[in-house]
Motif scaffolding. Structure first.
Motif, PDB file in Angstrom:
ATOM      1  N   ASN A   3       0.816  -1.212   0.000  1.00 42.48           N
ATOM      2  CA  ASN A   3       0.000   0.000   0.000  1.00 42.48           C
ATOM      3  C   ASN A   3       0.853   1.266   0.000  1.00 42.48           C
ATOM      4  O   ASN A   3       0.457   2.292   0.525  1.00 42.48           O
ATOM      5  CB  ASN A   3      -0.967  -0.018   1.198  1.00 42.48           C
ATOM      6  N   ASN A   4       2.019   1.156  -0.621  1.00 38.62           N
ATOM      7  CA  ASN A   4       2.877   2.340  -0.716  1.00 38.62           C
ATOM      8  C   ASN A   4       2.663   3.103  -2.015  1.00 38.62           C
ATOM      9  O   ASN A   4       3.019   4.272  -2.118  1.00 38.62           O
ATOM     10  CB  ASN A   4       4.359   1.972  -0.534  1.00 38.62           C
ATOM     11  N   GLU A   5       2.051   2.471  -3.018  1.00 42.31           N
ATOM     12  CA  GLU A   5       1.751   3.153  -4.291  1.00 42.31           C
ATOM     13  C   GLU A   5       0.286   3.600  -4.305  1.00 42.31           C
ATOM     14  O   GLU A   5      -0.020   4.736  -4.620  1.00 42.31           O
ATOM     15  CB  GLU A   5       1.994   2.209  -5.477  1.00 42.31           C
ATOM     16  N   LEU A   6      -0.590   2.672  -3.957  1.00 43.93           N
ATOM     17  CA  LEU A   6      -2.031   2.965  -3.858  1.00 43.93           C
ATOM     18  C   LEU A   6      -2.410   2.868  -2.378  1.00 43.93           C
ATOM     19  O   LEU A   6      -1.895   2.001  -1.676  1.00 43.93           O
ATOM     20  CB  LEU A   6      -2.836   1.950  -4.678  1.00 43.93           C
ATOM     21  N   PRO A   7      -3.293   3.743  -1.902  1.00 40.15           N
ATOM     22  CA  PRO A   7      -3.558   3.752  -0.451  1.00 40.15           C
ATOM     23  C   PRO A   7      -4.282   2.510   0.090  1.00 40.15           C
ATOM     24  O   PRO A   7      -4.084   2.123   1.230  1.00 40.15           O
ATOM     25  CB  PRO A   7      -4.407   5.023  -0.265  1.00 40.15           C
ATOM     26  N   TYR A   8      -5.116   1.857  -0.694  1.00 37.41           N
ATOM     27  CA  TYR A   8      -5.868   0.665  -0.268  1.00 37.41           C
ATOM     28  C   TYR A   8      -6.481   0.846   1.124  1.00 37.41           C
ATOM     29  O   TYR A   8      -6.107   0.159   2.096  1.00 37.41           O
ATOM     30  CB  TYR A   8      -4.984  -0.581  -0.282  1.00 37.41           C
ATOM     31  N   GLU A   9      -7.401   1.779   1.192  1.00 33.49           N
ATOM     32  CA  GLU A   9      -8.149   2.063   2.424  1.00 33.49           C
ATOM     33  C   GLU A   9      -8.725   0.770   3.029  1.00 33.49           C
ATOM     34  O   GLU A   9      -9.384   0.005   2.313  1.00 33.49           O
ATOM     35  CB  GLU A   9      -9.294   3.020   2.048  1.00 33.49           C
ATOM     36  N   GLY A  10      -8.460   0.542   4.297  1.00 31.44           N
ATOM     37  CA  GLY A  10      -9.059  -0.617   4.988  1.00 31.44           C
ATOM     38  C   GLY A  10      -8.259  -1.902   4.846  1.00 31.44           C
ATOM     39  O   GLY A  10      -8.677  -2.946   5.377  1.00 31.44           O
ATOM     40  N   MET A  11      -7.134  -1.853   4.179  1.00 33.53           N
ATOM     41  CA  MET A  11      -6.350  -3.079   3.988  1.00 33.53           C
ATOM     42  C   MET A  11      -5.885  -3.661   5.327  1.00 33.53           C
ATOM     43  O   MET A  11      -5.952  -4.878   5.551  1.00 33.53           O
ATOM     44  CB  MET A  11      -5.138  -2.791   3.094  1.00 33.53           C
ATOM     45  N   GLU A  12      -5.424  -2.802   6.205  1.00 27.91           N
ATOM     46  CA  GLU A  12      -4.912  -3.282   7.500  1.00 27.91           C
ATOM     47  C   GLU A  12      -6.011  -4.033   8.254  1.00 27.91           C
ATOM     48  O   GLU A  12      -5.783  -5.116   8.796  1.00 27.91           O
ATOM     49  CB  GLU A  12      -4.404  -2.109   8.364  1.00 27.91           C
TER      50      GLU A  12
END
Ligand code: G3P
Ligand code: CA
Length: 244
Positions: free
Chosen positions: A112-121
């Motif tokens: 998630n360093n290029e795209l934020p991917y909200e909620g991944m964690e």
């Protein structure tokens, strides 16, 4: 003893980040595997290194624009020809299912360093809790904001910052962000960093270590672990030095 992690599985002999690569790493005797996760359009955790499917599959475009079921139709053979079965992009859940039958440690790199991917964690934590794998996973990322967020949500699960430049006293940085380990590019590592980190209780797991000379050095330094595309070679070197 220095633990051996198959980088994207046993990626020297099987398509990276596929079940075949993970199974081969485990069969070779690696203690761990490393894999990368991205989020699909419908919010599933897909195991693939790049934001786009282009390099490793026969498809085109961003993972984030695919439904999981469509992503899994792609051929993930990468550069490997004439395989008995067509490898697919696994979901993290499939890897976790397979882990029920072995004792492998799984390093999940949050991409998630290029795209934020909200909620991944949150999604990764939920899955780890469902399988009770708190002691069998290590969470890493080049996005250190994500790692601190992860720590706040799940302080019992180990996090480790990935980095590729020469950090000053990386063990104190790791402690500052409440990480239990550092995952540096091998080029940034030296004896002082390894020893100071270990003395501070911070594990050291460099990537990506494919040269025998570097493997030998890390094993002799009692480095915690390293990531390699060739676990069999690493295990042979370790056996020669420490007998197992
Ligand atoms: O986790 C170590 C390593 O995998 C980080 O780099 O580009 O192979 O994901 P990369
Ligand atoms: Ca990775």
């Amino acid at each position: 003893m220095t633990l051996i992690f198959g980088h994207r599985g046993y990626s020297l002999i099987a398509p990276e980040n596929t079940m075949t690569a993970f199974i081969k790493a485990e069969q070779a005797g690696a203690e761990g595997i490393e894999l990368d996760v991205q989020l699909t359009k419908d919010g599933e955790l897909a195991v693939i290194h790049d934001e786009k499917v282009d390099r490793t599959t026969n498809g085109k475009g961003y993972v984030k624009d695919y439904l999981a079921q469509d992503l899994q139709k792609l051929d993930a053979s990468y550069t490997f020809k004439g395989l008995e079965e067509t490898p697919r992009i696994p979901l993290l859940r499939e890897v976790f299912e397979w882990m029920k039958n072995n004792e492998i440690i799984c390093n999940i790199e949050l991409k998630n360093n290029e795209l934020p991917y909200e909620g991944m964690e949150e999604k990764v934590i939920q899955l780890i809790r469902e399988y009770h794998y708190e002691q069998r996973v290590i969470i890493s990322s080049f996005n250190h904001y994500s790692l601190t967020h992860f720590y706040q949500l799940a302080p019992d699960i180990e996090t480790a910052p990935l980095y590729s430049s020469n950090l000053y006293m990386p063990w104190t940085y790791a402690q500052a962000i409440r990480a239990k380990a550092i995952h540096p590019n091998i080029r940034t590592l030296n004896n002082h960093i390894i020893q100071s980190s270990l003395e501070s209780g911070v594990s050291v797991r460099p990537y990506t270590v494919n040269k025998e000379k570097q493997m030998r050095w890390l094993i002799e330094q009692k480095c915690s672990a390293f990531f390699t595309d060739d676990p069999k070679k690493a295990l042979a070197v370790r056996k020669e030095i420490v007998g197992r």
